[in-house]
Design a protein around this motif. Structure first.
Motif, PDB file in Angstrom:
ATOM      1  N   ALA A 256      -2.556  -2.389  11.243  1.00 54.85           N
ATOM      2  CA  ALA A 256      -2.566  -3.625  10.464  1.00 54.85           C
ATOM      3  C   ALA A 256      -1.196  -4.283  10.412  1.00 54.85           C
ATOM      4  N   GLY A 257      -0.177  -3.631  10.947  1.00 52.83           N
ATOM      5  CA  GLY A 257       1.132  -4.259  11.027  1.00 52.83           C
ATOM      6  C   GLY A 257       2.200  -3.656  10.162  1.00 52.83           C
ATOM      7  N   HIS A 258       1.947  -2.521   9.520  1.00 54.27           N
ATOM      8  CA  HIS A 258       2.934  -1.931   8.625  1.00 54.27           C
ATOM      9  C   HIS A 258       3.799  -0.924   9.361  1.00 54.27           C
ATOM     10  N   ALA A 259       5.058  -0.837   8.926  1.00 55.74           N
ATOM     11  CA  ALA A 259       6.000   0.124   9.487  1.00 55.74           C
ATOM     12  C   ALA A 259       5.619   1.531   9.048  1.00 55.74           C
ATOM     13  N   PRO A 260       6.161   2.540   9.733  1.00 55.69           N
ATOM     14  CA  PRO A 260       5.741   3.921   9.463  1.00 55.69           C
ATOM     15  C   PRO A 260       5.844   4.348   8.005  1.00 55.69           C
ATOM     16  N   GLN A 261       6.996   4.139   7.364  1.00 53.86           N
ATOM     17  CA  GLN A 261       7.146   4.593   5.985  1.00 53.86           C
ATOM     18  C   GLN A 261       6.196   3.861   5.061  1.00 53.86           C
ATOM     19  N   GLU A 262       6.072   2.579   5.248  1.00 48.20           N
ATOM     20  CA  GLU A 262       5.150   1.806   4.415  1.00 48.20           C
ATOM     21  C   GLU A 262       3.710   2.242   4.662  1.00 48.20           C
ATOM     22  N   ALA A 263       3.367   2.486   5.920  1.00 50.11           N
ATOM     23  CA  ALA A 263       2.005   2.924   6.245  1.00 50.11           C
ATOM     24  C   ALA A 263       1.710   4.275   5.611  1.00 50.11           C
ATOM     25  N   ALA A 264       2.699   5.187   5.611  1.00 53.37           N
ATOM     26  CA  ALA A 264       2.498   6.488   4.984  1.00 53.37           C
ATOM     27  C   ALA A 264       2.272   6.341   3.485  1.00 53.37           C
ATOM     28  N   GLY A 265       3.070   5.472   2.855  1.00 57.39           N
ATOM     29  CA  GLY A 265       2.890   5.245   1.425  1.00 57.39           C
ATOM     30  C   GLY A 265       1.534   4.674   1.103  1.00 57.39           C
ATOM     31  N   ARG A 266       1.107   3.689   1.874  1.00 52.18           N
ATOM     32  CA  ARG A 266      -0.204   3.077   1.632  1.00 52.18           C
ATOM     33  C   ARG A 266      -1.339   4.065   1.908  1.00 52.18           C
ATOM     34  N   ALA A 267      -1.177   4.880   2.941  1.00 49.26           N
ATOM     35  CA  ALA A 267      -2.223   5.859   3.261  1.00 49.26           C
ATOM     36  C   ALA A 267      -2.397   6.858   2.128  1.00 49.26           C
ATOM     37  N   VAL A 268      -1.276   7.356   1.603  1.00 50.26           N
ATOM     38  CA  VAL A 268      -1.360   8.315   0.499  1.00 50.26           C
ATOM     39  C   VAL A 268      -1.842   7.626  -0.773  1.00 50.26           C
ATOM     40  N   GLY A 269      -1.441   6.364  -0.969  1.00 51.27           N
ATOM     41  CA  GLY A 269      -1.867   5.645  -2.165  1.00 51.27           C
ATOM     42  C   GLY A 269      -3.345   5.313  -2.189  1.00 51.27           C
ATOM     43  N   THR A 270      -3.952   5.114  -1.025  1.00 58.30           N
ATOM     44  CA  THR A 270      -5.375   4.741  -0.965  1.00 58.30           C
ATOM     45  C   THR A 270      -6.243   5.949  -0.624  1.00 58.30           C
ATOM     46  N   ALA A 271      -6.130   6.432   0.622  1.00 54.24           N
ATOM     47  CA  ALA A 271      -6.920   7.611   1.006  1.00 54.24           C
ATOM     48  C   ALA A 271      -6.514   8.820   0.175  1.00 54.24           C
ATOM     49  N   GLY A 272      -5.224   8.907  -0.197  1.00 48.36           N
ATOM     50  CA  GLY A 272      -4.775  10.017  -1.026  1.00 48.36           C
ATOM     51  C   GLY A 272      -5.411  10.007  -2.400  1.00 48.36           C
ATOM     52  N   SER A 273      -5.642   8.821  -2.963  1.00 47.54           N
ATOM     53  CA  SER A 273      -6.327   8.738  -4.256  1.00 47.54           C
ATOM     54  C   SER A 273      -7.737   9.294  -4.142  1.00 47.54           C
ATOM     55  N   ALA A 274      -8.415   8.952  -3.051  1.00 44.55           N
ATOM     56  CA  ALA A 274      -9.756   9.494  -2.834  1.00 44.55           C
ATOM     57  C   ALA A 274      -9.706  11.007  -2.636  1.00 44.55           C
ATOM     58  N   VAL A 275      -8.658  11.508  -1.979  1.00 42.30           N
ATOM     59  CA  VAL A 275      -8.500  12.947  -1.792  1.00 42.30           C
ATOM     60  C   VAL A 275      -8.343  13.644  -3.143  1.00 42.30           C
ATOM     61  N   VAL A 276      -7.543  13.063  -4.025  1.00 42.68           N
ATOM     62  CA  VAL A 276      -7.353  13.651  -5.353  1.00 42.68           C
ATOM     63  C   VAL A 276      -8.675  13.715  -6.103  1.00 42.68           C
ATOM     64  N   PHE A 277      -9.415  12.613  -6.085  1.00 41.68           N
ATOM     65  CA  PHE A 277     -10.689  12.592  -6.788  1.00 41.68           C
ATOM     66  C   PHE A 277     -11.674  13.585  -6.172  1.00 41.68           C
ATOM     67  N   ALA A 278     -11.769  13.567  -4.836  1.00 39.02           N
ATOM     68  CA  ALA A 278     -12.704  14.476  -4.166  1.00 39.02           C
ATOM     69  C   ALA A 278     -12.318  15.929  -4.425  1.00 39.02           C
ATOM     70  N   GLY A 279     -11.028  16.226  -4.356  1.00 37.60           N
ATOM     71  CA  GLY A 279     -10.586  17.587  -4.631  1.00 37.60           C
ATOM     72  C   GLY A 279     -10.869  17.989  -6.065  1.00 37.60           C
ATOM     73  N   ALA A 280     -10.701  17.050  -6.998  1.00 37.03           N
ATOM     74  CA  ALA A 280     -10.970  17.357  -8.400  1.00 37.03           C
ATOM     75  C   ALA A 280     -12.437  17.690  -8.618  1.00 37.03           C
TER      76      ALA A 280
END
Length: 745
Positions: A256-280
């Motif tokens: 989508a056009g984001h640099a690596p660090q920003e992409a990592a932050g967004r990935a953890v912020g979005t998919a990571g939130s779902a991971v936290v909920f699913a793990g819970a």
């Protein structure tokens, strides 16, 4: 939550060396603790609150020292056809075995194989019980070799000799070649999904780190080895899946056009939130297994829950750190040269072509929403057909009869059943507490008379009293096998006699023994099943309301979960109870389904089902919130997440199916049940029923009363607030719209 995880993802990416070293240190510390920990005690099995356990506790109190747990071996001798085991030559061979074994340094006691009760009526079969001073894990190699060498000598003399008991039990299996195949399949699926070796390898590496730390922590905590099996299954499966979702989102953010660090932050912020909920949800479901009141079940649930927690933490911290080491290598080869490597720049030049080929997920979604009612009815009917065998579900705890016929334990079991009757392998122990009675011996005689006159009892032993003379033990042999429903009825009948004995003498009579304990476990777990199911389904509805801000979507998800569970139980009954595909799957003996399987499966499948629900439907709702029509939102959501969900499901199926190849019937049953449940839930419920139901509901799917919306906490699981904030702080060039995203319904 999304904003917090976004900052955590960027921090892990930026400080990748420190986070990587931190997890190396954690893994090393857990490994050292496991190595240094004292050996865990032998796996015990207790069921507090049941009559069987009360009787065992009473025996420990009134017969101190007599019930100390030690390994035992029951050697079964069968004479050649047409001969008797009591014949002079055969007798000499048997006595030689017993004399040899009895001289062992760890042997506590040896029973005579020629006592009247140890020889079958036709004198073709005899047995002897060897009791050791230590538990099976502490038997030396010399002791085990001595036993097996003596048996081989008797076999050379022409006798058929088999042996059962805990002394030759190899303990729980922790792995096998089929499990390795499962991991290999997972690696192949990851490579096909990502088309990059590094992207395929990262989920495996992080999953193994979390699994290694989890298993070592279990050992260090002194938990028994039986608790590790479920932790292995779930830790490996969810560890790979959680990393898969985050890596996939990282690649999408880069595209989508984001640099690596920003992409990592967004990935953890979005998919990571779902991971936290699913793990819970998985953790809550596993911890909830304690409602059954069976300590072993509680330990397995807590151990697996701890491993899942570690899998979540690894996915949120170690994975973005590793992405920092390989920011380009995780991308497809054709995107690496065009993607920026500047970790501080927020934009890049990678743009998805306007006329790119439509994803398979989008095409499938279009197919479903064109025929939503027919698809929904057909899918529900298919799961209903698969679930039909569950109407014949019978619960129990299989013993040596469920072992493969290639094992000496199973052959010893069969030889005893042939020589002494099917009930001989499942004797009942009757404990008479005559402490308040006037004449304990008269009470025991009265109990023996009543037992002898009971239908279904073919043998009653003399009463054995403790030193105080106030407690007696009587053995009763049923006419039917341990897992037979008639034996369960017999136990109920004998327990009903206790009331009469109490009235006439004031003494108490308790029924225990392995067979009675198995029956009590089945009854206790069955009684806990309904409240546990209610809690799990209620929890699913509540949590999904918080995530999706909807009433109908959670209800639909809960109903789909029930369909998956019912269908998986149907598959288990068909294979393990009816014998369908039993030979192909290596099922040695059909019989009752393990009594703990229903509550196990419900807890685990609940967590896994919510995984797929969250990862799939969050993308659909995200598109709907951004203004797309209900039908178009389904297509958009499937375009982004269907491929990843399918890959995750295939990986889980491969990992769980790997346990089907093990010889232990419980592990084999658990592996098949989980593999079937993931297949039904991922491919039929989430990938088919969910889009069909959402298409039929339309905008009503996302309706939530305002008063309820105010009451429910807003955890920003999908990262809506984060997306709005980042749209202002880090804008990216708008990608051209793709006509293929339009849809006709």
């Amino acid at each position: 939550m999304a904003s917090l995880l976004y900052r955590l993802g960027r921090l892990s990416f930026r400080q990748r060396r420190y986070f990587a070293l931190l997890w190396v240190a954690i893994l090393a510390a857990c490994s050292f603790a496991a190595i240094s920990a004292p050996e865990a005690e032998e796996d015990g099995f207790s069921i507090p609150g049941t009559e069987s356990q009360k009787a065992f506790d009473l025996l420990d109190e009134r017969f101190p020292g007599d019930n100390a747990e030690g390994a035992d071996a029951r050697i079964v001798f069968a004479a050649p056809d047409g001969q008797k085991v009591t014949a002079r030559e055969n007798r000499a061979a048997v006595e030689k075995v017993i004399d040899t074994v009895a001289g062992g340094s760890q042997v506590k006691d040896t029973s005579s194989p020629f006592a009247p009760e140890a020889v079958s009526k036709d004198a073709t079969t005899a047995f002897a019980t060897i009791t050791y001073t230590v538990v099976a894990e502490d038997l030396t190699a010399a002791t085990s070799a001595e036993l097996m060498d003596a048996i081989e000598e008797a076999r050379a003399a022409g006798l058929t000799v088999e042996v059962g008991g805990s002394a030759i039990d190899g303990g729980p299996e922790l792995g096998g070649i089929t499990e390795v195949i499962g991991i290999a399949v997972a690696a192949l699926v990851l490579f096909i999904t990502f088309r990059a070796m590094v992207a395929a390898g990262l989920p495996l590496v992080t999953a193994l780190v979390g699994l290694g730390a989890g298993v070592c922590a279990i050992i260090a905590a002194g938990m028994s080895t039986t608790t590790i099996t479920l932790a292995l299954m779930l830790g490996l499966a969810v560890g790979i899946d959680y990393a898969l979702f985050i890596v996939s989102r990282y690649r999408a953010e880069r595209a989508a056009g984001h640099a690596p660090q920003e992409a990592a932050g967004r990935a953890v912020g979005t998919a990571g939130s779902a991971v936290v909920f699913a793990g819970a949800t998985v953790v809550i479901a596993l911890a909830g297994l304690s409602v059954a009141g069976v300590p072993m079940l509680t330990d397995m649930g807590l151990a697996a829950a701890g491993t899942v927690v570690l899998a979540v933490l690894v996915a949120l911290t170690l994975l973005p750190a590793l992405l920092g080491f390989f920011p380009q290598a995780v991308l497809p080869r054709d995107q690496r040269s065009s993607s920026t490597t500047d970790t501080d720049t927020a934009t890049a030049t990678t743009v998805t072509p306007v006329h790119a080929k439509e994803a398979a997920g989008s095409r499938w979604a279009r197919f479903v929403i064109r025929r939503p009612l027919a698809t929904l009815l057909l899918s529900v009917a298919a799961l209903g057909v698969v679930a039909v065998p569950v109407l014949d579900l019978q619960l129990g705890l299989p013993g040596d009869e469920a072992q493969p016929t290639s094992t000496t334990q199973r052959r010893a079991y069969d030889a005893l059943a042939d020589g002494f009757g099917p009930g001989f392998n499942g004797p009942l122990t009757i404990v008479i507490d005559a402490k308040g009675a006037d004449d304990a011996k008269a009470v025991a005689a009265e109990a023996r008379t009543a037992l002898t006159a009971t239908d279904g009892v073919v043998g009653v032993s003399p009463a054995t009293f403790n030193k105080a003379g106030d407690t007696a033990i009587i053995g009763a042999v049923p006419s039917t096998g341990p897992s037979d429903s008639a034996t369960k009825d017999l136990v109920k009948t004998i327990r009903s006699l206790a009331a009469d004995l109490k009235k006439t003498s004031g003494a108490s009579m308790l029924v225990t023994g392995q067979t009675a304990m198995n029956i009590d476990v089945s009854n206790k777990v069955t009684a806990a099943l309904t409240p546990y199911l209610a809690v799990v389904v209620g929890l699913a509805v509540l949590l999904l309301m918080i995530v999706f801000r909807s009433i109908l979507v959670p209800v639909k998800a809960a109903l789909g979960f029930l369909l998956s569970v019912a269908a998986s139980f149907g598959a288990i009954v068909a294979v393990f109870q009816w014998g369908w595909l039993a030979d192909q799957l290596g099922v040695a003996q059909t019989g009752p389904v393990m009594s703990m399987m229903p509550i196990f499966l419900i807890g685990v499948v609940f967590g896994l089902a919510m995984d797929y629900e969250v990862f799939l439907v969050t993308r659909i709702r995200e598109a709907h919130v951004h203004g797309e029509s209900p039908a178009q939102a389904i297509v958009t959501g499937f375009r982004h997440s269907a491929r990843v969900v399918v890959a995750a499901a295939v990986i889980m199926i491969a990992v769980f199916a790997g346990f089907i190849g093990m010889s232990d019937s419980m592990i084999k049953m658990l592996g098949l049940g989980l593999a079937a449940a993931v297949f039904f839930d991922a491919f039929i419920v989430r990938m088919t029923i969910v889009p069909a139901a959402l298409a039929l509901l339309g905008k009503a799917a996302w309706w939530l009363p305002r008063w309820l919306d105010r009451l429910l906490p807003d955890l920003d699981i999908e990262g809506e607030k984060l997306a709005r904030t980042l749209a202002v702080e880090h804008p990216v060039p708008a990608a051209p719209s793709a006509r293929e995203d339009s849809v006709n319904v």
